[in-house]
Design a protein around this motif. Structure first.
Motif, mmCIF file in Angstrom:
data_model
loop_
_atom_site.group_PDB
_atom_site.id
_atom_site.type_symbol
_atom_site.label_atom_id
_atom_site.label_comp_id
_atom_site.label_asym_id
_atom_site.label_seq_id
_atom_site.Cartn_x
_atom_site.Cartn_y
_atom_site.Cartn_z
ATOM 1 N N LYS A 7 -9.871 18.233 0.631
ATOM 2 C CA LYS A 7 -9.326 18.231 -0.726
ATOM 3 C C LYS A 7 -7.818 18.407 -0.686
ATOM 4 O O LYS A 7 -7.099 17.760 -1.455
ATOM 5 C CB LYS A 7 -9.964 19.335 -1.559
ATOM 6 N N SER A 8 -7.342 19.268 0.197
ATOM 7 C CA SER A 8 -5.902 19.477 0.320
ATOM 8 C C SER A 8 -5.195 18.197 0.754
ATOM 9 O O SER A 8 -4.142 17.835 0.218
ATOM 10 C CB SER A 8 -5.606 20.586 1.329
ATOM 11 N N LEU A 13 -1.921 13.444 -0.502
ATOM 12 C CA LEU A 13 -1.797 11.986 -0.520
ATOM 13 C C LEU A 13 -1.532 11.450 -1.920
ATOM 14 O O LEU A 13 -0.675 10.579 -2.109
ATOM 15 C CB LEU A 13 -3.049 11.338 0.068
ATOM 16 N N VAL A 14 -2.253 11.956 -2.903
ATOM 17 C CA VAL A 14 -2.040 11.507 -4.288
ATOM 18 C C VAL A 14 -0.624 11.859 -4.741
ATOM 19 O O VAL A 14 0.066 11.033 -5.356
ATOM 20 C CB VAL A 14 -3.106 12.112 -5.229
ATOM 21 N N CYS A 18 2.192 9.050 -5.753
ATOM 22 C CA CYS A 18 2.837 9.096 -7.077
ATOM 23 C C CYS A 18 4.351 9.234 -6.947
ATOM 24 O O CYS A 18 5.108 8.564 -7.664
ATOM 25 C CB CYS A 18 2.265 10.240 -7.901
ATOM 26 N N THR A 19 4.804 10.076 -6.045
ATOM 27 C CA THR A 19 6.239 10.246 -5.826
ATOM 28 C C THR A 19 6.865 8.949 -5.331
ATOM 29 O O THR A 19 7.916 8.522 -5.825
ATOM 30 C CB THR A 19 6.494 11.385 -4.815
ATOM 31 N N PHE A 20 6.227 8.308 -4.374
ATOM 32 C CA PHE A 20 6.742 7.045 -3.845
ATOM 33 C C PHE A 20 6.774 5.977 -4.930
ATOM 34 O O PHE A 20 7.746 5.218 -5.049
ATOM 35 C CB PHE A 20 5.890 6.581 -2.653
ATOM 36 N N ALA A 21 5.729 5.914 -5.748
ATOM 37 C CA ALA A 21 5.662 4.910 -6.813
ATOM 38 C C ALA A 21 6.773 5.101 -7.836
ATOM 39 O O ALA A 21 7.379 4.122 -8.292
ATOM 40 C CB ALA A 21 4.295 4.953 -7.490
ATOM 41 N N THR A 22 7.057 6.338 -8.196
ATOM 42 C CA THR A 22 8.124 6.572 -9.175
ATOM 43 C C THR A 22 9.493 6.236 -8.601
ATOM 44 O O THR A 22 10.391 5.857 -9.342
ATOM 45 C CB THR A 22 8.122 8.023 -9.681
ATOM 46 N N ARG A 23 9.665 6.372 -7.292
ATOM 47 C CA ARG A 23 10.937 5.981 -6.649
ATOM 48 C C ARG A 23 11.045 4.469 -6.510
ATOM 49 O O ARG A 23 12.121 3.902 -6.578
ATOM 50 C CB ARG A 23 11.086 6.628 -5.274
#
Length: 111
Positions: A7-8, A13-14, A18-23
C-alpha cells in the motif's frame, strides 16, 4: 487497517505520477511553437507576488496571540528574507535564508 509495504508503494507511485503529470501538463499544452495565451502570461506575472503575500500572511498570522516567542521569530525571519532579497535579488537564496533562519530561531533561541 494497517498500512502494508504494498500500500505504501502504491501511494508513493500515485503521488509520483500525479506530481509528474502536473509538471508535464504545461509543456504538453503550451509546448512547441504554440503561442501562450495572454491570460496565462498575466497569471505568470502576477501570481508570484500574490503567493508571497499569502505566505507573509500565513507566517505572521499568530500575532493575535501576543506571545513574543511566536511573533519575534516570524518578524526576524521575514526581515532577513526581505534583506537578502533586496541585497542579492535571488529568490531561492532569500527563501532559504528565511526558512533556515526561522527554523533555527524557533528551535534554539525562542524555545
Amino acid at each position: 487497517m494497517p498500512l502494508t509495504t504494498e500500500k505504501s508503494v502504491i501511494i508513493i507511485l500515485v503521488a509520483a505520477i500525479c506530481t509528474f503529470a502536473t509538471r508535464l501538463f504545461p509543456f504538453a499544452l503550451f509546448g512547441g511553437k504554440k503561442e501562450v495565451p495572454k491570460f496565462i502570461r498575466y497569471l505568470g506575472n502576477i501570481l508570484p507576488a500574490a503567493i508571497i503575500g499569502v505566505l507573509i500572511v500565513y507566517c505572521l498570522k499568530d500575532f493575535t496571540n501576543g506571545d513574543i516567542n511566536i511573533i519575534l521569530p516570524g518578524l526576524i525571519a521575514s526581515a532577513a528574507t526581505a534583506a537578502v532579497h533586496i541585497w542579492k535579488r535571488n529568490t531561492l537564496l532569500s527563501i532559504a535564508v528565511g526558512t533556515i533562519g526561522y527554523m533555527l530561531l524557533i528551535h534554539f533561541i525562542f524555545v
